[in-house]
Scaffold this active site. Structure first.
Site, short mmCIF file in Angstrom:
data_model
loop_
_atom_site.label_atom_id
_atom_site.label_comp_id
_atom_site.label_asym_id
_atom_site.label_seq_id
_atom_site.Cartn_x
_atom_site.Cartn_y
_atom_site.Cartn_z
N TYR A 182 -5.64 4.59 -7.64
CA TYR A 182 -5.80 4.64 -6.18
C TYR A 182 -7.17 4.09 -5.82
O TYR A 182 -8.16 4.80 -5.84
CB TYR A 182 -5.64 6.07 -5.69
N TYR A 219 0.86 -1.19 0.00
CA TYR A 219 0.00 0.00 0.00
C TYR A 219 0.89 1.24 0.00
O TYR A 219 1.66 1.46 0.93
CB TYR A 219 -0.87 -0.01 1.25
#
Lengths: 389, 127
Positions: A336, A286
């Site tokens: 994203y 991430y």
């Protein structure tokens, strides 16, 4: 009776990025439908639905009706911010293993980007009322995610000597991978000089340290390994998982900026999978900011604490490097979708469907999710191979 | 960037009353002998519910900081301060410009009162 293990059998992605005029529910509908079709299942086969509504928080249990799903045996929203995708797969895997559900759709859908407004506006919390003691940090000026992560990154720099150039190496590596990914939004190559001359957002973070903001949805279908083996796609087996939420005290002794939940969560996931960190072939981390990649790699144990900067600057993470990481370009350069960004790329790589960016050795893939300001963490260990007993 | 005005609520009233007098209040637990940040509901160390307001010495050191670039003006510097009593406070460093800032620098707490809001703590590096 042998345990029923879980596998990811389907992946569905909408158009991602600056996609306007569609609601999160519409995105979710498309992503779940695509994930089911990808798996070779009909929507009616779905008996579990987990919904992560993103920062917009406006997708909820009504999605069942939108999707025309009947007689679900598992239905809830999951809100662990950036750790949600991993959390959803974990909940789905436990439901599968318990026999509570057979086919669980996990979906993230959000549309924080508004036409004509900047990416920063989507996550700024602008207009929030300043009332009481909890609002003091924001009133002092700490209003945005970059500013709060900058505080963490600066502490790491001051403690371990991490540099902006080392963070830049992470951005450059992500862009090198993105150049090979037709799904990536940002594919123009960048150099370390481009990183160093990019606009300051919140010192020490520059524009190229920050992720994109995207509209869209991604869904995965989790089912039993046995059932997945008979479906349309190569199964991606769930070998292990973990979560850790450190609850940093606002007090002397806090590890904020130095150690994250990844340390505990990663160790737990590796233990459950029965593998060592050195056996991991591909990392999907991430990367809301370059610094998040750096500290997560340290905490997972791919390098020693405090050496993440040197590790990244060595070129280890880039195409051709010793530790392929964020092989789709990550949130920095591809898209994203919170934790669905690393998870989707992990599924693609595990299946061997990565095209020009496919990593040859793909037996074990480690996937991270991170939410808050390094407050919430989830980990998955995935593999194209069934887990040995 | 100017400080954003903050309104009081019932729980924060003693804090802002003291801030108006130039005094920083923290939460203190007599049973643990430990300090917690102003927003704490229970003792950050033991979970004890016996928190009371107590005056801080208003001194500490810098743990971390960020500089937000201004359009025309010099940047806004925001610091994470560890008070001598232990709790962390996020405050504007009103006399800092950025390049001179380093972790460990001593910080003194002062107060500023933006138009339309309560007095709020700020950090001073050069006082």
């Amino acid at each position: 009776m042998s345990a029923r293990r879980a596998a990811i059998a389907g992946l569905g992605m909408t158009e991602l990025g600056k996609v306007y005029g569609r609601t999160p529910a519409e995105f979710a509908l498309e992503a779940v439908s695509r994930a089911a079709a990808d798996a070779g299942l009909a929507p009616a086969d779905i008996d579990g639905l987990l919904v992560n509504p993103g920062i917009g928080n406006d997708t909820d249990l009504r999605l069942q009706a939108t999707l025309r799903l009947r007689d679900l045996r598992l239905l809830t929203t999951v809100q662990g911010f950036g750790s949600s995708a991993g959390q959803m797969v974990q909940i789905a895997a436990m439901a599968i293993e318990a026999g509570m559900a057979d086919v669980v759709a996990c979906v993230y859908a959000d549309a924080p980007l508004k036409q004509g407004a900047g990416s920063g506006a989507a996550y700024s919390g602008a207009g929030r009322a300043m009332r009481g003691l909890g609002s003091l940090p924001a009133a002092a000026g700490l209003k945005t995610a970059p500013a709060r992560y900058a505080m963490a990154a600066r502490r790491h720099m001051e403690t371990y000597g991490t540099t902006s150039e080392q963070l830049g190496a992470i951005a450059v590596a992500a862009r090198q991978w993105a150049a090979l990914n037709p799904l990536a939004q940002m594919r123009e190559p960048i150099t370390l000089e481009d990183h160093q001359s990019s606009r300051r957002i919140a010192d020490p973070l520059r524009l190229l340290d920050c992720c994109l903001v995207s509209n869209g949805a991604i869904a995965v279908i989790v089912t039993s390994a046995d059932r997945a083996a008979a479906l349309a796609q190569p199964p991606v087996h769930v070998w292990g998982w973990g979560q850790a939420h450190p609850g940093y005290p606002a007090h002397r002794g806090s590890d904020f900026g130095l150690v994250t939940g990844a340390a505990r969560s990663g160790a737990d996931a590796l233990k459950m999978a029965g593998v060592g960190v050195a056996e991991i072939d591909i990392r999907q981390i991430y990367d809301c900011f370059t610094f998040t990649t750096l500290i997560t790699l340290e905490d997972y144990g791919f390098c020693a604490k405090g050496e993440g900067g040197e590790f990244a600057a060595s070129g280890a993470l880039a195409p051709g490097g010793s530790h392929p990481t964020n092989t789709g370009g990550g949130q920095l350069s591809s898209y994203y979708m919170w934790g669905m960004t690393p998870l989707s790329e992990a599924v693609i790589q595990a299946r061997g469907q990565g095209g020009a960016r496919q990593v040859a050795k793909r037996d074990l893939i480690m996937v991270s999710g991170n939410g808050g300001v390094l407050d919430f963490h989830s980990t998955l260990i995935l593999s194209p191979h069934p887990k040995a007993r | 960037m100017t400080l954003t005005p903050v309104e009081r609520d019932e729980r924060s009233a003693p804090f802002f009353d003291a801030a108006a007098r130039g005094v920083l209040l923290l939460r203190y637990s007599p049973s643990s002998g430990m300090w917690s940040e102003p927003d704490a509901l229970v003792c950050g160390h033991t979970g004890a519910a016996d928190l009371e307001w107590r005056e801080s010495g208003g001194r500490g050191h810098l743990v971390s900081w960020t500089v937000l670039p201004g359009r025309d003006a010099p940047g806004t510097v925001i610091g994470l301060v560890e008070l001598a009593e232990g709790p962390w406070l996020t405050v504007r460093l009103t006399d800092a410009e950025g390049p001179e800032v380093a972790a460990g620098m001593p910080v003194r707490i002062g107060f500023a009162r933006p138009e339309g809001g309560e007095a709020m703590p700020v950090g001073l590096l050069h006082a």
